[in-house]
Design an enzyme around this catalytic site. Structure first.
Site, short mmCIF file in Angstrom:
data_model
loop_
_atom_site.label_atom_id
_atom_site.label_comp_id
_atom_site.label_asym_id
_atom_site.label_seq_id
_atom_site.Cartn_x
_atom_site.Cartn_y
_atom_site.Cartn_z
NE ARG A 231 -1.61 9.43 -4.50
CZ ARG A 231 -0.86 9.36 -5.60
NH1 ARG A 231 -0.70 8.21 -6.24
NH2 ARG A 231 -0.26 10.44 -6.06
NE ARG B 1 -3.93 10.66 3.96
CZ ARG B 1 -4.38 11.85 3.50
NH1 ARG B 1 -4.74 12.79 4.36
NH2 ARG B 1 -4.47 12.08 2.21
CB SER C 149 -25.29 -21.57 5.53
OG SER C 149 -24.77 -22.88 5.44
CE LYS D 292 -25.30 -20.65 10.86
NZ LYS D 292 -24.09 -21.37 10.40
NE ARG E 171 19.42 2.12 -1.78
CZ ARG E 171 19.58 1.59 -3.00
NH1 ARG E 171 20.71 1.76 -3.66
NH2 ARG E 171 18.62 0.88 -3.54
#
Length: 459
Positions: free
Chosen positions: A133, A197, A294, A300, A333
């Site tokens: 997702r 994916r 900044s 900046k 596992r």
């Protein structure tokens, strides 16, 4: 709070949600919501409901069980903090989740909740759902950035600028070719992310990866086809790939995902690194559309988007390394290996999701100062075209002699601060040659234009 960080006596410290205070790169991004605790809870419940529906479709559970479990798998009926605290006893949140899910189903249907699965089946499947997702969001942003980079490259196909190697001026190039390179790397990342994916698998193996508790019960309990059919139906219910084997300790899917995410962070980081360099005050060839301020210096306009993308590119490899480390998992596992994946995987998804979001903003607002680029081509008084002139000399007097001539001429030009073409005008090897034209750096960009065109053919 006291100075030593402890709460005053009788006062309980308050722990709020992870709001992203220290993570501006992912704060507010679509990927942040897609990877939050609520998203993982949704994925865990989706996995449980899909498992029951798969067994219904295979004739191993009554239809009302599928409806009942799907209705009960509503995140609103679960307390995330309570699940997190109760997860400590068993080491993962699936155990208390299943208990809560069963409590929300009629007693006669509770046996169809989590039937045939183990906690890791649900955790791994939920992680793949969240990744899928989130990658959908990332791929959409990568597509938008690729389109913006394509337009940028085409628009600056013939905009000359200094090419830089090892921080120094090398030979002239074009900004269009640089932008085409950014796009090419981003498309490489897109293709890898899309392939990963599409391959993300569901996980279903039962206690030790044998599917022993799936399939019909009683006399037909040993029918392997029934168990395999449930796995296929389960993956289809979730929109994930069907696994060839249970991968409890065969972590290819996570390792491939880690590699694609780290590559994507690095590909976006390349663009950010170039922008940060070109946006330096003393270079000023590009600037972000809206620079950041900044807290101390009002003048900046910091390249904040590029900074956040570069930050993600630096963090991603270490997170991927943790996921690769989990490949060395023991037994059917393992203890600790898959547990170690949860947080770094989420961090990687968030980093890349935030970077992909920021890249759209960075490229969409990037300002390119072609006049500054052209001006910088003259900073070395013609030395930037020495390669071209050396090739011309080699054609006339031979490579060895041309090398000696150019070494001598470039040294003289530096020491006397003269244009290289003025020094070479005194050499007989260049007699009768229009050095002003041949030494014009704006005409020395090689095949940058055609290379840009070829790169932009890729879709």
């Amino acid at each position: 709070m006291r100075g030593n960080g402890t709460a005053p006596s009788g006062v309980q410290p308050v722990y709020g949600d992870d709001t992203g205070l220290l993570a501006p790169g992912r704060a507010g991004s679509p990927a942040e919501a897609a990877t939050g605790d609520a998203a993982f809870l949704r994925a865990l419940l989706d996995a449980e409901a899909a498992l029951t529906r798969a067994q219904v479709s295979c004739g191993l559970a009554p239809a009302e069980a599928g409806h009942a479990v799907t209705r009960a798998a509503d995140p609103a009926g679960f307390d995330l903090r309570d699940l997190a605290l109760r997860a400590r006893s068993g080491g993962n949140p699936v155990i208390p989740l299943v208990a809560g899910l069963r409590a929300r189903v009629a007693p006669e249907l509770r046996g169809h909740v989590h039937r045939g699965a183990t906690s890791q089946d649900i955790m791994d499947t939920a992680a793949m759902l969240v990744a899928s997702r989130t990658l959908a969001l990332v791929l959409a942003d990568l597509g938008r950035t690729a389109s913006l980079l394509g337009a940028l490259a085409a628009g600056h196909r013939d905009t000359p600028m200094p090419g830089r190697t090892l921080t120094q001026h090398a030979v002239p190039t074009t900004f269009g070719l640089k932008a085409a390179g950014w796009r090419a790397l981003l498309l490489d990342a897109r293709d890898r992310a899309a392939a990963v994916r599409a391959s993300l698998p569901a996980q279903l193996g039962g206690a030790a990866g044998t599917l022993a508790a799936l399939g019909p019960q009683g006399a037909d309990a040993d029918d392997p086809a029934a168990a395999l059919a449930v796995v296929s139906a389960y993956a289809a219910e979730l929109g994930l790939a069907e696994p060839t084997l249970p991968w409890h300790s065969l972590r290819t899917p996570v390792a491939d995902l880690a590699g694609a995410l780290a590559f994507t962070a690095g590909a976006l980081g390349k663009t950010a690194a170039d922008v940060l360099n070109l946006a330096r005050t003393e270079i000023g060839e590009v600037a972000e559309g809206t620079g950041g301020g900044s807290s101390a210096m009002p003048h900046k306009a910091n390249p904040v988007r590029a900074t956040l993308i570069a930050s993600a590119g630096r963090r991603a490899p270490a997170l991927a390394a943790t996921l690769y480390g989990s490949l060395a998992a023991e037994d059917e596992r393992p203890a600790g290996a898959w547990h170690a994946e949860w947080e770094p995987l989420r961090d990687l998804l968030r980093l890349v999701g935030g970077s992909a979001r920021d890249a759209v903003e960075l490229v969409g607002g990037l300002r390119v100062f072609a006049d500054v680029m052209r001006e910088h081509l003259g900073l070395t008084d013609g030395l930037i075209v020495s390669e071209r002139l050396a090739s011309l000399a080699a054609d006339r007097i031979g490579r060895a002699e041309a090398g000696e001539l150019m070494a001598r001429a470039t040294t003289t030009a530096r020491e006397r601060r003269l244009p290289l073409t003025e020094v070479l005008a005194e050499e007989t090897a260049f007699s009768g040659i229009d050095l002003a034209a041949l030494g014009d750096p704006t005409r020395c960009t090689g095949s940058a234009g055609p290379l840009t065109d070829r790169a932009l053919e890729r879709r």
